[in-house]
Design a protein around this motif. Structure first.
Motif, PDB file in Angstrom:
ATOM      1  N   GLY A  15       1.834 -18.971  34.307  1.00 54.57           N
ATOM      2  CA  GLY A  15       1.239 -17.657  34.450  1.00 54.57           C
ATOM      3  C   GLY A  15       1.855 -17.253  35.789  1.00 54.57           C
ATOM      4  N   SER A  16       2.461 -17.300  36.819  1.00 54.39           N
ATOM      5  CA  SER A  16       2.720 -17.048  37.665  1.00 54.39           C
ATOM      6  C   SER A  16       3.481 -15.647  37.916  1.00 54.39           C
ATOM      7  CB  SER A  16       3.691 -17.937  38.599  1.00 54.39           C
ATOM      8  OG  SER A  16       2.817 -18.892  38.824  1.00 54.39           O
ATOM      9  N   ASN A  37      16.541 -13.140  34.530  1.00 50.74           N
ATOM     10  CA  ASN A  37      17.296 -13.730  32.839  1.00 50.74           C
ATOM     11  C   ASN A  37      18.588 -12.686  32.596  1.00 50.74           C
ATOM     12  OD1 ASN A  37      16.365 -16.935  31.956  1.00 50.74           O
ATOM     13  ND2 ASN A  37      14.639 -15.227  31.548  1.00 50.74           N
ATOM     14  N   GLY A  38      19.237 -12.243  33.791  1.00 48.13           N
ATOM     15  CA  GLY A  38      20.535 -11.574  33.992  1.00 48.13           C
ATOM     16  C   GLY A  38      19.558 -10.464  33.521  1.00 48.13           C
ATOM     17  N   ARG A  50       5.078 -11.651  34.203  1.00 49.95           N
ATOM     18  CA  ARG A  50       4.502 -12.570  34.253  1.00 49.95           C
ATOM     19  C   ARG A  50       5.992 -14.043  34.325  1.00 49.95           C
ATOM     20  NH1 ARG A  50       0.585 -12.685  36.664  1.00 49.95           N
ATOM     21  NH2 ARG A  50      -1.426 -10.797  36.127  1.00 49.95           N
ATOM     22  N   LEU A  51       5.584 -15.191  34.985  1.00 51.75           N
ATOM     23  CA  LEU A  51       7.704 -15.948  34.201  1.00 51.75           C
ATOM     24  C   LEU A  51       6.928 -16.871  33.564  1.00 51.75           C
ATOM     25  CD1 LEU A  51       8.319 -16.622  38.406  1.00 51.75           C
ATOM     26  CD2 LEU A  51       9.335 -15.292  36.272  1.00 51.75           C
ATOM     27  N   SER A  52       7.881 -17.565  32.671  1.00 50.53           N
ATOM     28  CA  SER A  52       8.276 -18.529  32.076  1.00 50.53           C
ATOM     29  C   SER A  52       8.941 -19.473  32.039  1.00 50.53           C
ATOM     30  CB  SER A  52       8.701 -17.882  30.454  1.00 50.53           C
ATOM     31  OG  SER A  52       7.574 -16.745  29.928  1.00 50.53           O
ATOM     32  N   ASP A  56      15.265 -18.015  34.360  1.00 48.97           N
ATOM     33  CA  ASP A  56      16.552 -18.130  35.674  1.00 48.97           C
ATOM     34  C   ASP A  56      16.283 -16.447  36.473  1.00 48.97           C
ATOM     35  OD1 ASP A  56      18.928 -18.721  36.904  1.00 48.97           O
ATOM     36  OD2 ASP A  56      20.643 -18.284  35.300  1.00 48.97           O
ATOM     37  N   LEU A  57      16.285 -16.832  37.462  1.00 49.73           N
ATOM     38  CA  LEU A  57      15.707 -15.562  38.153  1.00 49.73           C
ATOM     39  C   LEU A  57      17.408 -15.756  39.534  1.00 49.73           C
ATOM     40  CD1 LEU A  57      12.517 -16.508  37.576  1.00 49.73           C
ATOM     41  CD2 LEU A  57      12.217 -15.036  39.747  1.00 49.73           C
ATOM     42  N   ALA A  58      18.165 -14.645  39.418  1.00 52.09           N
ATOM     43  CA  ALA A  58      18.499 -14.454  41.524  1.00 52.09           C
ATOM     44  C   ALA A  58      18.348 -13.338  42.278  1.00 52.09           C
ATOM     45  CB  ALA A  58      20.154 -13.519  40.063  1.00 52.09           C
ATOM     46  N   VAL A  59      17.768 -14.036  43.072  1.00 54.41           N
ATOM     47  CA  VAL A  59      17.070 -12.858  44.324  1.00 54.41           C
ATOM     48  C   VAL A  59      18.416 -12.222  45.205  1.00 54.41           C
ATOM     49  CG1 VAL A  59      15.541 -12.822  45.869  1.00 54.41           C
ATOM     50  CG2 VAL A  59      14.619 -14.227  44.108  1.00 54.41           C
TER      51      VAL A  59
END
Length: 66
Positions: A15-16, A37-38, A50-52, A56-59
């Motif tokens: 839930g973050s 996710n792109g 909210r993340l699941s 896939d994250l790009a920072v």
């Protein structure tokens, strides 16, 4: 839950939101952009997204120059 951030797995509580990623990486969000996710996510949406598990994250650090 496990997510990918710049090809590195990190674990966050279920839930973050996106801002938790910066806390986990010990980064200040100022000067960064992010894609999930792109898809680029506007900074105004970070606290509401909210993340699941498996996201896939790009920072990216934003750098200005000439």
């Amino acid at each position: 839950m496990l997510i990918q951030v710049n090809d590195r797995q990190i674990e966050l509580p279920l839930g973050s939101d996106v801002t938790a990623v910066f806390d986990a990486l010990e980064l200040t969000p100022l000067g960064y952009a992010l894609a999930i996710n792109g898809m680029v996510l506007p900074k105004s949406e970070w606290p509401h997204t909210r993340l699941s598990p498996g996201d896939d994250l790009a920072v990216f650090q934003v750098i200005a120059g000439g």
